[in-house]
Scaffold this motif. Sequence first.
Motif, PDB file in Angstrom:
ATOM      1  N   GLN A 119      -1.875   8.858 -10.870  1.00  0.00           N
ATOM      2  CA  GLN A 119      -1.828  10.385 -10.856  1.00  0.00           C
ATOM      3  C   GLN A 119      -1.976  11.048 -12.446  1.00  0.00           C
ATOM      4  O   GLN A 119      -2.124  12.359 -12.178  1.00  0.00           O
ATOM      5  N   LYS A 120      -1.940  10.315 -13.222  1.00  0.00           N
ATOM      6  CA  LYS A 120      -2.200  10.842 -14.461  1.00  0.00           C
ATOM      7  C   LYS A 120      -3.156   9.794 -15.304  1.00  0.00           C
ATOM      8  O   LYS A 120      -3.143   8.765 -15.260  1.00  0.00           O
ATOM      9  N   GLY A 121      -4.352  10.498 -15.609  1.00  0.00           N
ATOM     10  CA  GLY A 121      -5.335   9.821 -16.615  1.00  0.00           C
ATOM     11  C   GLY A 121      -6.242   9.000 -15.620  1.00  0.00           C
ATOM     12  O   GLY A 121      -6.325   9.303 -14.496  1.00  0.00           O
ATOM     13  N   LYS A 122      -6.908   8.093 -16.021  1.00  0.00           N
ATOM     14  CA  LYS A 122      -8.078   7.290 -15.478  1.00  0.00           C
ATOM     15  C   LYS A 122      -7.657   5.867 -15.427  1.00  0.00           C
ATOM     16  O   LYS A 122      -6.947   5.228 -16.153  1.00  0.00           O
ATOM     17  N   PHE A 123      -7.859   4.990 -14.462  1.00  0.00           N
ATOM     18  CA  PHE A 123      -7.504   3.782 -14.204  1.00  0.00           C
ATOM     19  C   PHE A 123      -7.904   2.734 -15.328  1.00  0.00           C
ATOM     20  O   PHE A 123      -6.981   2.051 -15.646  1.00  0.00           O
ATOM     21  N   HIS A 124      -9.257   2.887 -16.078  1.00  0.00           N
ATOM     22  CA  HIS A 124      -9.447   2.137 -17.155  1.00  0.00           C
ATOM     23  C   HIS A 124      -8.713   2.497 -18.423  1.00  0.00           C
ATOM     24  O   HIS A 124      -9.155   1.804 -19.450  1.00  0.00           O
ATOM     25  N   GLN A 125      -7.926   3.758 -18.638  1.00  0.00           N
ATOM     26  CA  GLN A 125      -7.110   3.980 -20.076  1.00  0.00           C
ATOM     27  C   GLN A 125      -5.832   3.542 -19.610  1.00  0.00           C
ATOM     28  O   GLN A 125      -5.247   3.352 -18.307  1.00  0.00           O
ATOM     29  N   ASP A 126      -5.240   3.350 -20.771  1.00  0.00           N
ATOM     30  CA  ASP A 126      -3.753   2.824 -20.764  1.00  0.00           C
ATOM     31  C   ASP A 126      -2.864   3.774 -19.881  1.00  0.00           C
ATOM     32  O   ASP A 126      -1.965   3.476 -19.042  1.00  0.00           O
ATOM     33  N   THR A 127      -2.889   5.193 -20.046  1.00  0.00           N
ATOM     34  CA  THR A 127      -2.375   6.176 -19.022  1.00  0.00           C
ATOM     35  C   THR A 127      -2.229   5.894 -17.822  1.00  0.00           C
ATOM     36  O   THR A 127      -1.539   6.058 -17.148  1.00  0.00           O
ATOM     37  N   GLY A 128      -3.302   5.892 -17.198  1.00  0.00           N
ATOM     38  CA  GLY A 128      -3.939   5.716 -15.845  1.00  0.00           C
ATOM     39  C   GLY A 128      -3.314   4.355 -15.397  1.00  0.00           C
ATOM     40  O   GLY A 128      -2.810   4.212 -14.177  1.00  0.00           O
ATOM     41  N   TYR A 129      -3.751   3.167 -16.164  1.00  0.00           N
ATOM     42  CA  TYR A 129      -3.295   1.916 -15.886  1.00  0.00           C
ATOM     43  C   TYR A 129      -1.590   1.725 -15.650  1.00  0.00           C
ATOM     44  O   TYR A 129      -1.069   1.406 -14.772  1.00  0.00           O
ATOM     45  N   ASN A 130      -0.874   2.283 -16.663  1.00  0.00           N
ATOM     46  CA  ASN A 130       0.402   2.311 -16.388  1.00  0.00           C
ATOM     47  C   ASN A 130       1.186   3.436 -15.436  1.00  0.00           C
ATOM     48  O   ASN A 130       2.151   3.053 -14.681  1.00  0.00           O
ATOM     49  N   ASP A 131       0.462   4.455 -14.977  1.00  0.00           N
ATOM     50  CA  ASP A 131       0.780   5.170 -13.983  1.00  0.00           C
ATOM     51  C   ASP A 131       0.794   4.388 -12.656  1.00  0.00           C
ATOM     52  O   ASP A 131       1.647   4.311 -11.903  1.00  0.00           O
ATOM     53  N   VAL A 132      -0.335   3.630 -12.504  1.00  0.00           N
ATOM     54  CA  VAL A 132      -0.642   2.816 -11.334  1.00  0.00           C
ATOM     55  C   VAL A 132       0.435   1.777 -11.069  1.00  0.00           C
ATOM     56  O   VAL A 132       1.068   1.496 -10.239  1.00  0.00           O
ATOM     57  N   LYS A 133       0.789   1.209 -12.531  1.00  0.00           N
ATOM     58  CA  LYS A 133       1.791   0.121 -12.542  1.00  0.00           C
ATOM     59  C   LYS A 133       2.982   0.506 -12.231  1.00  0.00           C
ATOM     60  O   LYS A 133       3.989   0.074 -11.241  1.00  0.00           O
ATOM     61  N   LEU A 134       3.625   1.902 -12.479  1.00  0.00           N
ATOM     62  CA  LEU A 134       4.722   2.534 -12.101  1.00  0.00           C
ATOM     63  C   LEU A 134       4.812   2.759 -10.576  1.00  0.00           C
ATOM     64  O   LEU A 134       5.723   2.617  -9.908  1.00  0.00           O
ATOM     65  N   ILE A 136       3.362   1.392  -8.473  1.00  0.00           N
ATOM     66  CA  ILE A 136       3.440  -0.031  -7.494  1.00  0.00           C
ATOM     67  C   ILE A 136       4.691  -0.637  -7.578  1.00  0.00           C
ATOM     68  O   ILE A 136       5.408  -1.077  -6.588  1.00  0.00           O
ATOM     69  N   THR A 137       5.356  -0.651  -8.680  1.00  0.00           N
ATOM     70  CA  THR A 137       6.702  -0.875  -8.915  1.00  0.00           C
ATOM     71  C   THR A 137       7.642  -0.139  -8.199  1.00  0.00           C
ATOM     72  O   THR A 137       8.544  -0.762  -7.716  1.00  0.00           O
ATOM     73  N   ARG A 138       7.337   1.122  -8.061  1.00  0.00           N
ATOM     74  CA  ARG A 138       8.561   1.844  -7.011  1.00  0.00           C
ATOM     75  C   ARG A 138       8.327   1.412  -5.627  1.00  0.00           C
ATOM     76  O   ARG A 138       9.065   1.191  -5.206  1.00  0.00           O
ATOM     77  N   TRP A 139       7.115   1.329  -5.150  1.00  0.00           N
ATOM     78  CA  TRP A 139       6.881   0.624  -3.693  1.00  0.00           C
ATOM     79  C   TRP A 139       7.471  -0.738  -3.652  1.00  0.00           C
ATOM     80  O   TRP A 139       7.889  -1.339  -2.556  1.00  0.00           O
ATOM     81  N   LEU A 140       7.328  -1.834  -4.863  1.00  0.00           N
ATOM     82  CA  LEU A 140       7.937  -2.882  -4.807  1.00  0.00           C
ATOM     83  C   LEU A 140       9.301  -2.964  -4.432  1.00  0.00           C
ATOM     84  O   LEU A 140      10.072  -3.583  -3.540  1.00  0.00           O
ATOM     85  N   ARG A 141      10.168  -1.832  -5.157  1.00  0.00           N
ATOM     86  CA  ARG A 141      11.337  -1.757  -4.990  1.00  0.00           C
ATOM     87  C   ARG A 141      11.668  -1.196  -3.551  1.00  0.00           C
ATOM     88  O   ARG A 141      12.810  -1.516  -2.994  1.00  0.00           O
ATOM     89  N   VAL A 142      10.989  -0.315  -2.997  1.00  0.00           N
ATOM     90  CA  VAL A 142      11.184   0.559  -1.637  1.00  0.00           C
ATOM     91  C   VAL A 142      11.024  -0.867  -0.563  1.00  0.00           C
ATOM     92  O   VAL A 142      12.120  -0.841   0.237  1.00  0.00           O
ATOM     93  N   LEU A 143      10.173  -1.741  -0.952  1.00  0.00           N
ATOM     94  CA  LEU A 143      10.029  -2.881  -0.137  1.00  0.00           C
ATOM     95  C   LEU A 143      11.167  -3.775  -0.006  1.00  0.00           C
ATOM     96  O   LEU A 143      11.533  -4.299   1.028  1.00  0.00           O
ATOM     97  N   TRP A 144      11.504  -3.887  -1.197  1.00  0.00           N
ATOM     98  CA  TRP A 144      12.657  -4.831  -1.466  1.00  0.00           C
ATOM     99  C   TRP A 144      13.967  -4.402  -0.753  1.00  0.00           C
ATOM    100  O   TRP A 144      14.605  -4.810   0.023  1.00  0.00           O
ATOM    101  N   LEU A 145      14.122  -2.787  -1.067  1.00  0.00           N
ATOM    102  CA  LEU A 145      15.326  -2.285  -0.563  1.00  0.00           C
ATOM    103  C   LEU A 145      15.431  -2.185   0.807  1.00  0.00           C
ATOM    104  O   LEU A 145      16.495  -2.127   1.447  1.00  0.00           O
ATOM    105  N   ARG A 146      14.398  -1.666   1.278  1.00  0.00           N
ATOM    106  CA  ARG A 146      14.256  -1.294   2.814  1.00  0.00           C
ATOM    107  C   ARG A 146      14.075  -2.342   3.677  1.00  0.00           C
ATOM    108  O   ARG A 146      14.612  -2.613   4.764  1.00  0.00           O
ATOM    109  N   VAL A 147      12.702  -3.130   3.658  1.00  0.00           N
ATOM    110  CA  VAL A 147      12.302  -4.004   4.466  1.00  0.00           C
ATOM    111  C   VAL A 147      13.051  -5.452   4.367  1.00  0.00           C
ATOM    112  O   VAL A 147      13.824  -5.911   5.376  1.00  0.00           O
ATOM    113  N   LEU A 148      13.214  -6.132   3.178  1.00  0.00           N
ATOM    114  CA  LEU A 148      13.787  -7.149   3.141  1.00  0.00           C
ATOM    115  C   LEU A 148      15.455  -7.119   3.434  1.00  0.00           C
ATOM    116  O   LEU A 148      15.838  -8.004   4.020  1.00  0.00           O
TER     117      LEU A 148
END
Length: 155
Positions: A119-134, A136-148
């Motif tokens: 949502q910020k930057g481009k995927f191949h830049q640090d800003t974009g890569y870190n944004d995507v990582k954040l 995905i980390t949020r959705w990993l947390r949602v899956l852990w807390l809600r589904v599991l």
Amino acid sequence: MPAFFLIVTAGVSYKHKKDNVSTIDIFNESNDGLWCHEFNDSKLLLNEKQQTITIKNGTNEKTYPFSSVIGWYFNLDSGGYDGGFGTGAIRQQNLNNSGLFIEVKDVMFPVWQVKFYPQKGKFHQDTGYNDVKLQITRWLRVLWLRVLSQVINKK
């Protein structure tokens, strides 16, 4: 020739900006038990009240009970850029190989990919890569807390 490069550059820049704002995330803001992530033809929808997960990738879309979820993992491919002619193809391949992968009890569709885009930057830049990582980390947390937690509490 310079005009051609300006047009191509402007087109690429427009596509990045369009993709930056095309992600939709709903984190149960209405307190209705709905959690949703959408990007282009990819979707993840958790419905806590019905205890279901709906996953869409391309033209395939299915809904499963939470108990059908076996596990999940993520992958973030990056690198391989040399600034040469094939760099755009490498970037696209990295984007295509990245995302959140959900494993379910389904012989026909055992693993689903949920795609993300910065949502910020481009995927191949640090800003974009870190944004995507954040993201995905949020959705990993949602899956852990809600589904599991729902599945464990039922046992």
